[in-house]
Scaffold this motif. Structure first.
Motif, PDB file in Angstrom:
ATOM      1  N   MET A   6       0.824  -1.201   0.000  1.00  0.00           N
ATOM      2  CA  MET A   6       0.000   0.000   0.000  1.00  0.00           C
ATOM      3  C   MET A   6       0.863   1.257   0.000  1.00  0.00           C
ATOM      4  O   MET A   6       0.359   2.347  -0.221  1.00  0.00           O
ATOM      5  CB  MET A   6      -0.924   0.008   1.221  1.00  0.00           C
ATOM      6  CG  MET A   6      -2.104  -0.931   1.073  1.00  0.00           C
ATOM      7  SD  MET A   6      -3.339  -0.306  -0.065  1.00  0.00           S
ATOM      8  CE  MET A   6      -4.297   0.728   1.011  1.00  0.00           C
ATOM      9  N   GLY A   7       2.128   1.102   0.288  1.00  0.00           N
ATOM     10  CA  GLY A   7       3.033   2.225   0.145  1.00  0.00           C
ATOM     11  C   GLY A   7       3.118   3.124   1.342  1.00  0.00           C
ATOM     12  O   GLY A   7       2.320   4.029   1.519  1.00  0.00           O
ATOM     13  N   ALA A   8       4.101   2.905   2.204  1.00  0.00           N
ATOM     14  CA  ALA A   8       4.332   3.813   3.312  1.00  0.00           C
ATOM     15  C   ALA A   8       5.000   5.068   2.780  1.00  0.00           C
ATOM     16  O   ALA A   8       5.422   5.129   1.634  1.00  0.00           O
ATOM     17  CB  ALA A   8       5.215   3.143   4.366  1.00  0.00           C
ATOM     18  N   GLU A  13       9.014   8.260   7.613  1.00  0.00           N
ATOM     19  CA  GLU A  13       8.459   8.840   8.829  1.00  0.00           C
ATOM     20  C   GLU A  13       7.024   8.354   9.028  1.00  0.00           C
ATOM     21  O   GLU A  13       6.246   8.284   8.091  1.00  0.00           O
ATOM     22  CB  GLU A  13       8.478  10.366   8.732  1.00  0.00           C
ATOM     23  CG  GLU A  13       9.878  10.959   8.584  1.00  0.00           C
ATOM     24  CD  GLU A  13       9.829  12.469   8.388  1.00  0.00           C
ATOM     25  OE1 GLU A  13       8.706  13.007   8.320  1.00  0.00           O
ATOM     26  OE2 GLU A  13      10.900  13.079   8.286  1.00  0.00           O
ATOM     27  N   ALA A  14       6.717   8.033  10.274  1.00  0.00           N
ATOM     28  CA  ALA A  14       5.364   7.586  10.590  1.00  0.00           C
ATOM     29  C   ALA A  14       4.474   8.794  10.822  1.00  0.00           C
ATOM     30  O   ALA A  14       4.786   9.654  11.635  1.00  0.00           O
ATOM     31  CB  ALA A  14       5.375   6.689  11.824  1.00  0.00           C
ATOM     32  N   CYS A  15       3.361   8.849  10.100  1.00  0.00           N
ATOM     33  CA  CYS A  15       2.414   9.954  10.250  1.00  0.00           C
ATOM     34  C   CYS A  15       1.720   9.854  11.598  1.00  0.00           C
ATOM     35  O   CYS A  15       1.342   8.755  12.032  1.00  0.00           O
ATOM     36  CB  CYS A  15       1.402   9.899   9.108  1.00  0.00           C
ATOM     37  SG  CYS A  15      -0.002  11.027   9.296  1.00  0.00           S
ATOM     38  N   GLY A  20       1.609   5.674   9.606  1.00  0.00           N
ATOM     39  CA  GLY A  20       2.363   5.109   8.499  1.00  0.00           C
ATOM     40  C   GLY A  20       1.576   4.139   7.641  1.00  0.00           C
ATOM     41  O   GLY A  20       2.104   3.591   6.670  1.00  0.00           O
ATOM     42  N   ARG A  21       0.273   3.929   7.961  1.00  0.00           N
ATOM     43  CA  ARG A  21      -0.537   2.990   7.174  1.00  0.00           C
ATOM     44  C   ARG A  21      -1.001   3.603   5.856  1.00  0.00           C
ATOM     45  O   ARG A  21      -1.436   2.877   4.967  1.00  0.00           O
ATOM     46  CB  ARG A  21      -1.760   2.548   7.975  1.00  0.00           C
ATOM     47  CG  ARG A  21      -1.413   1.764   9.243  1.00  0.00           C
ATOM     48  CD  ARG A  21      -2.652   1.310   9.983  1.00  0.00           C
ATOM     49  NE  ARG A  21      -3.511   2.435  10.343  1.00  0.00           N
ATOM     50  CZ  ARG A  21      -4.667   2.317  10.996  1.00  0.00           C
ATOM     51  NH1 ARG A  21      -5.110   1.108  11.310  1.00  0.00           N
ATOM     52  NH2 ARG A  21      -5.377   3.377  11.300  1.00  0.00           N
ATOM     53  N   THR A  22      -0.976   4.920   5.757  1.00  0.00           N
ATOM     54  CA  THR A  22      -1.377   5.708   4.575  1.00  0.00           C
ATOM     55  C   THR A  22      -2.895   5.820   4.420  1.00  0.00           C
ATOM     56  O   THR A  22      -3.370   6.416   3.476  1.00  0.00           O
ATOM     57  CB  THR A  22      -0.780   5.170   3.255  1.00  0.00           C
ATOM     58  OG1 THR A  22      -1.416   3.957   2.878  1.00  0.00           O
ATOM     59  CG2 THR A  22       0.724   4.965   3.362  1.00  0.00           C
ATOM     60  N   TYR A  23      -3.666   5.259   5.323  1.00  0.00           N
ATOM     61  CA  TYR A  23      -5.122   5.358   5.285  1.00  0.00           C
ATOM     62  C   TYR A  23      -5.627   5.515   6.711  1.00  0.00           C
ATOM     63  O   TYR A  23      -4.937   5.211   7.693  1.00  0.00           O
ATOM     64  CB  TYR A  23      -5.753   4.122   4.639  1.00  0.00           C
ATOM     65  CG  TYR A  23      -5.604   2.884   5.473  1.00  0.00           C
ATOM     66  CD1 TYR A  23      -6.615   2.484   6.350  1.00  0.00           C
ATOM     67  CD2 TYR A  23      -4.447   2.104   5.402  1.00  0.00           C
ATOM     68  CE1 TYR A  23      -6.477   1.358   7.142  1.00  0.00           C
ATOM     69  CE2 TYR A  23      -4.299   0.989   6.184  1.00  0.00           C
ATOM     70  CZ  TYR A  23      -5.305   0.618   7.049  1.00  0.00           C
ATOM     71  OH  TYR A  23      -5.156  -0.490   7.839  1.00  0.00           O
ATOM     72  N   VAL A  36      -8.048   7.892   2.355  1.00  0.00           N
ATOM     73  CA  VAL A  36      -6.605   8.050   2.223  1.00  0.00           C
ATOM     74  C   VAL A  36      -6.166   9.171   3.148  1.00  0.00           C
ATOM     75  O   VAL A  36      -6.784  10.236   3.191  1.00  0.00           O
ATOM     76  CB  VAL A  36      -6.216   8.374   0.760  1.00  0.00           C
ATOM     77  CG1 VAL A  36      -4.724   8.655   0.650  1.00  0.00           C
ATOM     78  CG2 VAL A  36      -6.619   7.225  -0.165  1.00  0.00           C
ATOM     79  N   CYS A  37      -5.116   8.931   3.901  1.00  0.00           N
ATOM     80  CA  CYS A  37      -4.625   9.943   4.838  1.00  0.00           C
ATOM     81  C   CYS A  37      -4.053  11.135   4.070  1.00  0.00           C
ATOM     82  O   CYS A  37      -3.534  10.993   2.950  1.00  0.00           O
ATOM     83  CB  CYS A  37      -3.557   9.340   5.746  1.00  0.00           C
ATOM     84  SG  CYS A  37      -2.957  10.464   7.022  1.00  0.00           S
TER      85      CYS A  37
END
Length: 326
Positions: A6-8, A13-15, A20-23, A36-37
């Motif tokens: 899903m693409g970090a 860096e972790a959001c 870091g999941r991107t969603y 989507v984040c």
């Protein structure tokens, strides 16, 4: 849980919002939804085009041998949007929008086994619905009292399958399905039109199996849905409040202690019933082939009631008494 392709974030860096999941999973009204984040809305890989060129090796002729060629493929951001869209079609209840394997709390060994069965299924599921031997992937059925986390585990499983594996899945609470079909009759729809999409989806989760009046309409609807999925070799997950035992055990009832509400008495009577009796021999036999059985003991604590008792002022006030003026 780590996303599979899903693409970090490229920076590593972790959001702080999505970790870091991107969603992001959230509750909107009575349903669970994904988006989507903000940290991943702009894609540095494809620049917003939605696709990328990648090199692949192929053999077009024995004379030429292996050759490298370029092919256009969906970018990770496109796959992310597709999976978020798939999740929003699942129909999970909003109350379990944040359910995961990590935040499931087990009070006993049986609950821990239930979590293990669900995790093993999710992490080993092969898109397309096959097991390691190429046969239909076997689902699971969780049985136990109310409030023991059965829906939580099903929701965590579906979220993993949809967002990490890209599986098309649906969730349905059986009594709501009956009500939906009845309303459909008023609009001129047949039961088959409503059952059709549930029959074809790759993974279906049916909650509250055995609930209802047991009318001919309900039994025929359930039988048709399970028969269609069984015949097509599709994977189905179930949760039920009724026992999975093949026959009733002769258990001496304990002496009554304390006050029992009418609802407690009704729950006790319901839990004494067998799923086999609620759904009939034909469906029960198919469940034995379609699923791994996991039964939680009748004395498993109600997580919702336990949480309420822990949060109650009576629990926090010394001596268990409310202080004056509160």
């Amino acid at each position: 849980m780590a996303m599979r392709d899903m693409g970090a974030k490229a920076t590593g860096e972790a959001c702080g919002v999505c970790g870091g999941r991107t969603y992001v999973l959230e509750r909107r009204g009575d349903v669970a939804m994904a988006r989507v984040c903000a940290c991943s809305e702009s894609c540095s890989v494809c620049g917003g085009r939605g696709h990328v060129l990648v090199e692949r090796e192929g053999v077009f002729s024995q004379k030429m041998g292996p050759r490298l060629y370029e092919v256009m493929e969906p970018c990770v951001c496109t796959r992310r949007r597709r999976r978020v869209s798939l999740f929003n079609d699942v129909g999970l209840p909003g109350v379990v929008s944040h359910a995961s394997f990590d935040n499931y709390r087990a009070f006993n060994e049986a609950q821990d086994r239930g979590r293990g069965v669900a995790m093993h299924f999710g992490h080993n599921y092969v898109k397309g619905g096959t097991d390691a031997k190429g046969g239909p992937a076997k689902g699971f059925i969780l049985s136990g009292p109310v409030g023991t986390g059965k829906t939580h585990l099903m929701a965590a499983t579906l979220a993993h399958l949809v967002l990490e594996v890209g599986v098309r899945a649906r969730y349905v609470e059986i009594s709501l399905l009956y009500a939906t079909i009845r309303r459909g009759f008023q609009d001129g729809k047949s039961g088959g039109e409503i059952i059709g999409p549930l029959s074809d989806v790759e993974v279906l989760a049916i909650d509250e199996l055995g609930k209802g009046r047991g009318s001919p309409f309900e039994m025929e609807t359930l039988d048709e849905l399970i028969a269609r999925r069984y015949n097509a070799g599709r994977t189905t997950l179930f949760a039920t409040n009724y026992s999975l035992e093949p026959e009733k055990k002769a258990v001496r009832a304990p002496a009554p202690t304390g006050y029992r509400t009418t609802e407690d008495s009704r729950n006790a009577a319901r839990e004494a019933e067998l799923l086999r009796e609620r759904v009939g021999e034909r469906i029960y036999s198919r469940l034995c082939e379609m699923c791994t059985f996991v039964e939680l003991p009748r004395d498993t604590p109600d997580r919702r009631r336990t949480r309420q008792e822990m949060d109650s002022p009576l629990h926090h006030t010394p001596g268990g008494m409310r202080s004056a003026g509160r």
